[in-house]
Design a protein around this motif. Structure first.
Motif, PDB file in Angstrom:
ATOM      1  N   ASP A 141       0.811  -1.215   0.000  1.00 42.93           N
ATOM      2  CA  ASP A 141       0.000   0.000   0.000  1.00 42.93           C
ATOM      3  C   ASP A 141       0.845   1.266   0.000  1.00 42.93           C
ATOM      4  OD1 ASP A 141      -2.347  -1.434  -0.066  1.00 42.93           O
ATOM      5  OD2 ASP A 141      -2.557  -1.500   2.125  1.00 42.93           O
ATOM      6  N   LYS A 142       2.013   1.249   0.638  1.00 43.68           N
ATOM      7  CA  LYS A 142       2.831   2.466   0.689  1.00 43.68           C
ATOM      8  C   LYS A 142       3.484   2.777  -0.657  1.00 43.68           C
ATOM      9  CE  LYS A 142       6.987   0.142   2.481  1.00 43.68           C
ATOM     10  NZ  LYS A 142       7.942   0.101   3.596  1.00 43.68           N
ATOM     11  N   CYS A 143       3.627   1.792  -1.523  1.00 41.64           N
ATOM     12  CA  CYS A 143       4.184   2.012  -2.860  1.00 41.64           C
ATOM     13  C   CYS A 143       3.100   2.210  -3.917  1.00 41.64           C
ATOM     14  CB  CYS A 143       5.073   0.839  -3.264  1.00 41.64           C
ATOM     15  SG  CYS A 143       6.541   0.628  -2.230  1.00 41.64           S
ATOM     16  N   ARG A 144       1.866   2.163  -3.551  1.00 40.70           N
ATOM     17  CA  ARG A 144       0.770   2.282  -4.513  1.00 40.70           C
ATOM     18  C   ARG A 144       0.673   3.710  -5.032  1.00 40.70           C
ATOM     19  NH1 ARG A 144      -5.558   1.970  -2.793  1.00 40.70           N
ATOM     20  NH2 ARG A 144      -6.467   2.431  -4.849  1.00 40.70           N
ATOM     21  N   ASP A 145       0.644   3.866  -6.365  1.00 46.84           N
ATOM     22  CA  ASP A 145       0.547   5.168  -7.023  1.00 46.84           C
ATOM     23  C   ASP A 145      -0.772   5.201  -7.792  1.00 46.84           C
ATOM     24  OD1 ASP A 145       0.876   7.581  -8.204  1.00 46.84           O
ATOM     25  OD2 ASP A 145       2.529   7.000  -9.524  1.00 46.84           O
ATOM     26  N   THR A 146      -1.789   5.824  -7.196  1.00 42.21           N
ATOM     27  CA  THR A 146      -3.126   5.820  -7.797  1.00 42.21           C
ATOM     28  C   THR A 146      -3.257   6.768  -8.973  1.00 42.21           C
ATOM     29  OG1 THR A 146      -3.855   7.474  -6.178  1.00 42.21           O
ATOM     30  CG2 THR A 146      -4.177   5.162  -5.610  1.00 42.21           C
ATOM     31  N   GLU A 147      -2.320   7.690  -9.141  1.00 42.71           N
ATOM     32  CA  GLU A 147      -2.443   8.693 -10.188  1.00 42.71           C
ATOM     33  C   GLU A 147      -1.859   8.217 -11.517  1.00 42.71           C
ATOM     34  OE1 GLU A 147      -4.128  11.404  -9.865  1.00 42.71           O
ATOM     35  OE2 GLU A 147      -4.556  11.073  -7.740  1.00 42.71           O
ATOM     36  N   GLU A 148      -0.742   7.497 -11.482  1.00 40.27           N
ATOM     37  CA  GLU A 148      -0.069   7.145 -12.734  1.00 40.27           C
ATOM     38  C   GLU A 148       0.109   5.638 -12.884  1.00 40.27           C
ATOM     39  OE1 GLU A 148       3.573   9.281 -12.956  1.00 40.27           O
ATOM     40  OE2 GLU A 148       2.624  11.264 -12.927  1.00 40.27           O
ATOM     41  N   ARG A 149       1.094   5.069 -12.193  1.00 40.67           N
ATOM     42  CA  ARG A 149       1.477   3.676 -12.446  1.00 40.67           C
ATOM     43  C   ARG A 149       0.374   2.694 -12.088  1.00 40.67           C
ATOM     44  NH1 ARG A 149       5.291   1.573  -9.636  1.00 40.67           N
ATOM     45  NH2 ARG A 149       5.199   3.042  -7.909  1.00 40.67           N
ATOM     46  N   HIS A 150      -0.359   2.957 -11.031  1.00 40.62           N
ATOM     47  CA  HIS A 150      -1.386   2.023 -10.581  1.00 40.62           C
ATOM     48  C   HIS A 150      -2.789   2.621 -10.730  1.00 40.62           C
ATOM     49  CE1 HIS A 150       2.227   0.841  -7.969  1.00 40.62           C
ATOM     50  NE2 HIS A 150       2.149  -0.028  -8.962  1.00 40.62           N
ATOM     51  N   SER A 151      -2.968   3.395 -11.771  1.00 42.37           N
ATOM     52  CA  SER A 151      -4.283   3.983 -12.018  1.00 42.37           C
ATOM     53  C   SER A 151      -5.235   2.924 -12.561  1.00 42.37           C
ATOM     54  CB  SER A 151      -4.166   5.136 -13.014  1.00 42.37           C
ATOM     55  OG  SER A 151      -3.637   4.669 -14.248  1.00 42.37           O
ATOM     56  N   LEU A 152      -6.527   3.214 -12.492  1.00 43.67           N
ATOM     57  CA  LEU A 152      -7.572   2.304 -12.955  1.00 43.67           C
ATOM     58  C   LEU A 152      -8.173   2.824 -14.250  1.00 43.67           C
ATOM     59  CD1 LEU A 152      -9.359   1.541  -9.560  1.00 43.67           C
ATOM     60  CD2 LEU A 152      -7.430   0.343 -10.605  1.00 43.67           C
ATOM     61  N   ILE A 153      -8.689   1.921 -15.061  1.00 46.66           N
ATOM     62  CA  ILE A 153      -9.277   2.276 -16.350  1.00 46.66           C
ATOM     63  C   ILE A 153     -10.551   1.465 -16.534  1.00 46.66           C
ATOM     64  CG2 ILE A 153      -7.876   0.563 -17.561  1.00 46.66           C
ATOM     65  CD1 ILE A 153      -7.830   2.430 -19.967  1.00 46.66           C
ATOM     66  N   THR A 154     -11.560   2.100 -17.111  1.00 48.35           N
ATOM     67  CA  THR A 154     -12.825   1.403 -17.342  1.00 48.35           C
ATOM     68  C   THR A 154     -12.701   0.450 -18.535  1.00 48.35           C
ATOM     69  OG1 THR A 154     -13.672   3.131 -18.814  1.00 48.35           O
ATOM     70  CG2 THR A 154     -14.091   3.380 -16.459  1.00 48.35           C
ATOM     71  N   ASN A 186     -24.416   8.661 -13.696  1.00 44.92           N
ATOM     72  CA  ASN A 186     -25.828   8.360 -13.443  1.00 44.92           C
ATOM     73  C   ASN A 186     -25.897   7.058 -12.652  1.00 44.92           C
ATOM     74  OD1 ASN A 186     -28.590   7.925 -13.451  1.00 44.92           O
ATOM     75  ND2 ASN A 186     -28.859   8.622 -15.557  1.00 44.92           N
ATOM     76  N   VAL A 187     -26.451   7.128 -11.462  1.00 44.99           N
ATOM     77  CA  VAL A 187     -26.507   5.939 -10.594  1.00 44.99           C
ATOM     78  C   VAL A 187     -27.464   4.887 -11.140  1.00 44.99           C
ATOM     79  CG1 VAL A 187     -25.865   7.235  -8.535  1.00 44.99           C
ATOM     80  CG2 VAL A 187     -28.273   7.071  -9.167  1.00 44.99           C
ATOM     81  N   ARG A 188     -28.358   5.271 -12.046  1.00 45.61           N
ATOM     82  CA  ARG A 188     -29.314   4.314 -12.603  1.00 45.61           C
ATOM     83  C   ARG A 188     -28.672   3.429 -13.668  1.00 45.61           C
ATOM     84  NH1 ARG A 188     -34.691   8.193 -13.363  1.00 45.61           N
ATOM     85  NH2 ARG A 188     -34.913   8.780 -11.152  1.00 45.61           N
ATOM     86  N   TRP A 189     -27.543   3.848 -14.207  1.00 46.07           N
ATOM     87  CA  TRP A 189     -26.856   3.025 -15.198  1.00 46.07           C
ATOM     88  C   TRP A 189     -26.182   1.849 -14.515  1.00 46.07           C
ATOM     89  CZ3 TRP A 189     -24.140   7.622 -18.126  1.00 46.07           C
ATOM     90  CH2 TRP A 189     -25.128   8.368 -18.793  1.00 46.07           C
ATOM     91  N   GLY A 190     -25.696   0.911 -15.318  1.00 47.83           N
ATOM     92  CA  GLY A 190     -25.023  -0.252 -14.766  1.00 47.83           C
ATOM     93  C   GLY A 190     -23.693   0.114 -14.106  1.00 47.83           C
ATOM     94  N   GLU A 191     -23.204  -0.785 -13.291  1.00 51.74           N
ATOM     95  CA  GLU A 191     -21.954  -0.540 -12.593  1.00 51.74           C
ATOM     96  C   GLU A 191     -20.772  -0.597 -13.559  1.00 51.74           C
ATOM     97  OE1 GLU A 191     -21.651  -3.342  -9.441  1.00 51.74           O
ATOM     98  OE2 GLU A 191     -22.985  -2.225  -8.113  1.00 51.74           O
ATOM     99  N   MET A 192     -19.749   0.217 -13.259  1.00 51.89           N
ATOM    100  CA  MET A 192     -18.544   0.235 -14.071  1.00 51.89           C
ATOM    101  C   MET A 192     -17.599  -0.880 -13.633  1.00 51.89           C
ATOM    102  SD  MET A 192     -17.581   4.261 -14.428  1.00 51.89           S
ATOM    103  CE  MET A 192     -16.949   4.261 -12.749  1.00 51.89           C
ATOM    104  N   LYS A 193     -16.860  -1.428 -14.585  1.00 56.69           N
ATOM    105  CA  LYS A 193     -15.811  -2.384 -14.302  1.00 56.69           C
ATOM    106  C   LYS A 193     -14.474  -1.680 -14.454  1.00 56.69           C
ATOM    107  CE  LYS A 193     -18.350  -6.525 -15.750  1.00 56.69           C
ATOM    108  NZ  LYS A 193     -18.348  -7.696 -16.649  1.00 56.69           N
ATOM    109  N   LEU A 194     -13.739  -1.596 -13.353  1.00 61.52           N
ATOM    110  CA  LEU A 194     -12.456  -0.902 -13.347  1.00 61.52           C
ATOM    111  C   LEU A 194     -11.334  -1.932 -13.323  1.00 61.52           C
ATOM    112  CD1 LEU A 194     -13.227   1.948 -10.785  1.00 61.52           C
ATOM    113  CD2 LEU A 194     -13.320   2.056 -13.273  1.00 61.52           C
ATOM    114  N   TYR A 195     -10.398  -1.787 -14.281  1.00 61.13           N
ATOM    115  CA  TYR A 195      -9.253  -2.676 -14.394  1.00 61.13           C
ATOM    116  C   TYR A 195      -7.980  -1.911 -14.068  1.00 61.13           C
ATOM    117  CZ  TYR A 195     -12.430  -5.814 -16.904  1.00 61.13           C
ATOM    118  OH  TYR A 195     -13.480  -6.620 -17.253  1.00 61.13           O
ATOM    119  N   LEU A 196      -6.963  -2.656 -13.685  1.00 62.26           N
ATOM    120  CA  LEU A 196      -5.656  -2.060 -13.425  1.00 62.26           C
ATOM    121  C   LEU A 196      -5.002  -1.751 -14.768  1.00 62.26           C
ATOM    122  CD1 LEU A 196      -3.703  -1.260 -11.162  1.00 62.26           C
ATOM    123  CD2 LEU A 196      -2.689  -3.526 -11.354  1.00 62.26           C
TER     124      LEU A 196
END
Length: 289
Positions: A141-154, A186-196
């Motif tokens: 967790d201390k090496c996790r980079d949510t902005e660049e290297r370990h960002s998520l994509i739909t 929109n919360v009424r739409w289906g859930e998003m699938k987020l991948y690494l």
């Protein structure tokens, strides 16, 4: 005020009371006396206590005490029990001895080994990680980079950017792991699938082989898209021209020709007359009566 004065005042006040008031006062005094006597009755569960009276504190005297498995409960008389600590008797084990016995039991239990993973970035070992638990990516967790290297994509963005198909996500081994989140638009739409993002890029390299091939595929699809747009534009323009031409076209119907004849010519042999149209070669022969 002295006692004699008080008694005199009470006697004077009682002399002014009626017989009915004196009878009501007497009934109230008798009722109060009965209530006081009822409170002095010993509690019915007093005899079930197995705790010595000498060990009870002064505040617990006269109350029912129940001892269950080494814990003392005092009946408050209000419908619930108060738990009180029980002091160990000389023959009982002390707290330290009880703790030592409990520790011995714990030591005899089966120890479950904790599996530690090694972080790919810093090399430290860890037992729990967000990326490892959700995506199987060994980074702490201390090496996790949510902005660049370990960002998520739909899933939609990954298919458009890396030209992947659904089978590349769900059927090609190993199947890409994802997390589900509510759609922020929109919360009424289906859930998003987020991948690494790192795993999606690796899967794209497995499909296309290299970044150059991926770029070439993008260019080919862009050219096809431009050709398709040009065809669609030409088709629309052709249809528009046809509509404009049909709106300007008017069907001309031929009017009936009216002959305009010249002077009559007499034919003596046949005894008739002939005249010819001045605008067309039509010739008409007739007889005059």
């Amino acid at each position: 005020m002295s006692e004699e004065t008080k008694s005199t005042t009470i006697a004077a006040a009682s002399s002014k009371l009626t017989n009915a008031q004196r009878a009501r006062i007497e009934r109230n005094q008798a009722k109060a006396q009965k209530l006081r006597e009822a409170k002095l009755v010993v509690h019915p569960y007093k005899n079930i206590s197995n705790v010595n009276a000498s060990e009870e504190p002064a505040s617990d005297k006269g109350k029912a005490v129940i001892k269950v498995q080494g814990t003392k409960y005092i009946d408050s008389g209000g419908g619930f029990l108060l738990e009180q600590p029980v002091l160990p008797s000389p023959g009982e084990k002390s707290t330290a001895e009880a703790a030592a016995a409990e520790a011995a039991i714990i030591e005899d239990a089966i120890a479950i080994p904790v599996v530690y993973e090694e972080c790919l970035d810093c090399g430290d070992q860890y037992a729990d990680s967000y990326l490892f638990n959700n995506f199987g990516h060994s980074v702490c967790d201390k090496c996790r980079d949510t902005e660049e290297r370990h960002s998520l994509i739909t899933r939609t963005e990954a298919k458009a950017e890396y030209l992947l198909k659904d089978c590349d996500f769900d059927k090609r081994e190993p199947i890409l792991r994802y997390i589900s989140r509510k759609n922020p638009h929109n919360v009424r739409w289906g859930e998003m699938k987020l991948y690494l993002h790192l795993q999606v890029l690796k899967r794209a390299m497995e499909v296309w082989g290299s970044e150059e091939e991926l770029t070439r595929q993008h260019e080919l699809r862009e050219d096809k898209r431009e050709v398709g747009k040009a065809r669609k534009y030409n088709k629309q323009m052709k249809q528009l021209r046809m509509e404009v031409r049909s709106s300007l076209f008017t069907k001309k119907t031929h009017a009936v020709h009216e002959h305009e004849f010249g002077p009559d010519t007499y034919n003596e042999e046949e005894d008739n007359y002939t005249h010819t149209c001045l605008t067309c070669p039509y010739t008409e022969t007739y007889e005059k009566m």
